[in-house]
Design a protein around this motif. Structure first.
Motif, PDB file in Angstrom:
ATOM      1  N   LYS A 253       0.762  -1.292   0.039  1.00 21.12           N
ATOM      2  CA  LYS A 253       0.044  -0.072   0.148  1.00 21.12           C
ATOM      3  C   LYS A 253       0.915   1.303  -0.233  1.00 21.12           C
ATOM      4  O   LYS A 253       0.429   2.188  -0.675  1.00 21.12           O
ATOM      5  N   ALA A 254       2.031   1.417   0.579  1.00 23.95           N
ATOM      6  CA  ALA A 254       2.986   2.281   0.757  1.00 23.95           C
ATOM      7  C   ALA A 254       3.514   2.672  -0.393  1.00 23.95           C
ATOM      8  O   ALA A 254       3.496   3.716  -1.124  1.00 23.95           O
ATOM      9  N   LEU A 255       3.936   1.353  -1.215  1.00 26.87           N
ATOM     10  CA  LEU A 255       4.581   1.633  -2.532  1.00 26.87           C
ATOM     11  C   LEU A 255       3.599   2.328  -3.542  1.00 26.87           C
ATOM     12  O   LEU A 255       3.899   2.928  -4.356  1.00 26.87           O
ATOM     13  N   SER A 256       2.291   1.525  -3.332  1.00 27.13           N
ATOM     14  CA  SER A 256       1.181   2.090  -4.485  1.00 27.13           C
ATOM     15  C   SER A 256       0.963   3.817  -4.270  1.00 27.13           C
ATOM     16  O   SER A 256       0.753   4.385  -5.126  1.00 27.13           O
ATOM     17  N   TRP A 257       1.074   3.988  -2.831  1.00 23.01           N
ATOM     18  CA  TRP A 257       0.862   5.536  -2.744  1.00 23.01           C
ATOM     19  C   TRP A 257       2.080   6.227  -3.078  1.00 23.01           C
ATOM     20  O   TRP A 257       1.758   7.266  -4.013  1.00 23.01           O
ATOM     21  N   ALA A 258       3.207   5.797  -2.986  1.00 21.24           N
ATOM     22  CA  ALA A 258       4.354   6.493  -3.665  1.00 21.24           C
ATOM     23  C   ALA A 258       4.130   6.446  -5.208  1.00 21.24           C
ATOM     24  O   ALA A 258       4.599   7.451  -5.664  1.00 21.24           O
ATOM     25  N   SER A 259       3.829   5.365  -5.821  1.00 21.82           N
ATOM     26  CA  SER A 259       3.753   5.442  -7.189  1.00 21.82           C
ATOM     27  C   SER A 259       2.853   6.541  -7.634  1.00 21.82           C
ATOM     28  O   SER A 259       3.087   7.456  -8.747  1.00 21.82           O
ATOM     29  N   ASP A 260       1.817   6.582  -6.805  1.00 27.28           N
ATOM     30  CA  ASP A 260       0.769   7.537  -7.457  1.00 27.28           C
ATOM     31  C   ASP A 260       1.014   9.049  -7.120  1.00 27.28           C
ATOM     32  O   ASP A 260       0.700   9.849  -7.682  1.00 27.28           O
ATOM     33  N   HIS A 261       1.668   9.187  -5.997  1.00 24.96           N
ATOM     34  CA  HIS A 261       1.850  10.717  -5.501  1.00 24.96           C
ATOM     35  C   HIS A 261       3.209  11.329  -5.323  1.00 24.96           C
ATOM     36  O   HIS A 261       3.613  12.588  -4.968  1.00 24.96           O
ATOM     37  N   ILE A 262       4.227  10.570  -5.547  1.00 29.79           N
ATOM     38  CA  ILE A 262       5.658  11.111  -5.371  1.00 29.79           C
ATOM     39  C   ILE A 262       6.138  11.898  -6.413  1.00 29.79           C
ATOM     40  O   ILE A 262       6.901  12.621  -6.103  1.00 29.79           O
ATOM     41  N   ALA A 263       5.500  12.289  -7.709  1.00 33.46           N
ATOM     42  CA  ALA A 263       5.819  13.142  -8.503  1.00 33.46           C
ATOM     43  C   ALA A 263       5.369  14.554  -7.712  1.00 33.46           C
ATOM     44  O   ALA A 263       5.987  15.708  -8.139  1.00 33.46           O
ATOM     45  N   GLU A 264       4.413  14.632  -6.887  1.00 31.91           N
ATOM     46  CA  GLU A 264       4.026  15.816  -6.248  1.00 31.91           C
ATOM     47  C   GLU A 264       5.336  16.497  -5.315  1.00 31.91           C
ATOM     48  O   GLU A 264       5.382  17.533  -4.792  1.00 31.91           O
ATOM     49  N   PHE A 265       5.859  15.594  -5.048  1.00 33.69           N
ATOM     50  CA  PHE A 265       7.397  15.857  -4.021  1.00 33.69           C
ATOM     51  C   PHE A 265       8.521  15.605  -4.895  1.00 33.69           C
ATOM     52  O   PHE A 265       9.596  15.445  -4.225  1.00 33.69           O
TER      53      PHE A 265
END
Length: 274
Positions: A124-136
């Motif tokens: 779940k954490a990796l999935s979140w990172a995949s979806d949101h990490i570009a924002e950071f």
């Protein structure tokens, strides 16, 4: 008198555990103090799920220059029973200085949950990172998974067994660029009561042994490696992960190669950012 002796005996038995706990926290404090001089932005407690432990911290280099940077997702260890993301700021700072965006998730632990829940939290954490990490300022196509000890076990299973990320709607080979493990228990058989309960029943043991799934396609995923990877940065050779600290409480920078204390590999090389 016998009651006094009994109480004293119990205190003496507890003393090493209390000392170990104090030494461990002191080592984390010592390791994290210099990180406050590192220029980086920190986003605390990003929520990746509804449970209290399903939060992560993100560390971003100060000078991103509006480009997407390689990402390290670091899973800490702790026998699947303890640990906190805040203690690993020193790991994040070391990678940040080399130009990485760093994600450190918390995850649920035994005895609150049993296997495979902590691995599912990792997915779940990796999935979140995949979806949101570009924002950071992170590049979702270049996510390097790193883990130590129990965290290496979690990271290795995420890299080796595609079903965890598939359950989150993700393709393992597109989500994980590569994986590097530090002192990971990849093929052990539980032989202590808490571990037997954590991973039971015995017929389930193959599902928690990474070697069951070690035929991951090397053409897309660079595989499961122990302390060698060309995609991660050269890290300070004396920096160690203070998880299982000897009772002598040596300073954190002198703990390399003692017991379960493992340096974050000096064999890593800096990525080439485009």
């Amino acid at each position: 008198m016998d009651d006094l002796k009994d109480r004293c005996s119990r205190i003496l038995l507890l003393a090493p555990l209390l000392l170990m706990s104090a030494c461990t926290q002191a080592a984390f404090t010592a390791a994290n103090l210099p990180t406050h001089l590192v220029e980086m932005a920190v986003e605390h407690d990003q929520v990746y799920g509804p449970e209290p432990s399903q939060k992560l911290d993100i560390y971003v280099p100060a000078n991103t220059k509006n480009k997407l940077m390689d990402v390290v997702v670091f899973f800490y260890g702790g026998r699947w029973t303890y640990g906190a993301k805040e203690d690993y700021r020193f790991v994040a700072a070391t990678f940040v200085k080399e130009g990485f965006v760093v994600v450190i998730p918390d995850y649920r632990k035994y005895p609150q949950v049993r296997f495979p829940v902590f691995v599912e939290d990792g997915a779940k954490a990796l999935s979140w990172a995949s979806d949101h990490i570009a924002e950071f300022h992170g590049d979702p196509t270049r996510v390097h998974v790193v883990g130590h000890s129990a965290g290496a076990h979690i990271g290795a299973l995420l890299a080796a067994d595609p079903h965890y990320l598939a359950d989150e709607g993700k393709d393992r080979s597109l989500t994980i660029h590569d994986f590097s493990g530090l002192a990971g228990p990849y093929a052990f058989t539980p032989d202590e009561p808490d571990l037997e309960d954590m991973f039971s029943p015995p017929q389930n043991y193959p599902n928690m042994q990474v070697t069951t799934f070690n035929e991951a396609p090397r053409s897309k995923l660079r595989g499961i490696t122990e302390l060698k990877h060309v995609e991660l940065p050269e890290i300070i050779a004396g920096l160690s992960l203070p998880l299982h600290i000897p009772l002598d409480c040596l300073p954190v920078r002198s703990l390399s190669y003692r017991g379960h204390i493992v340096p974050i590999g000096p064999k890593f090389s800096t990525p080439q950012h485009s």
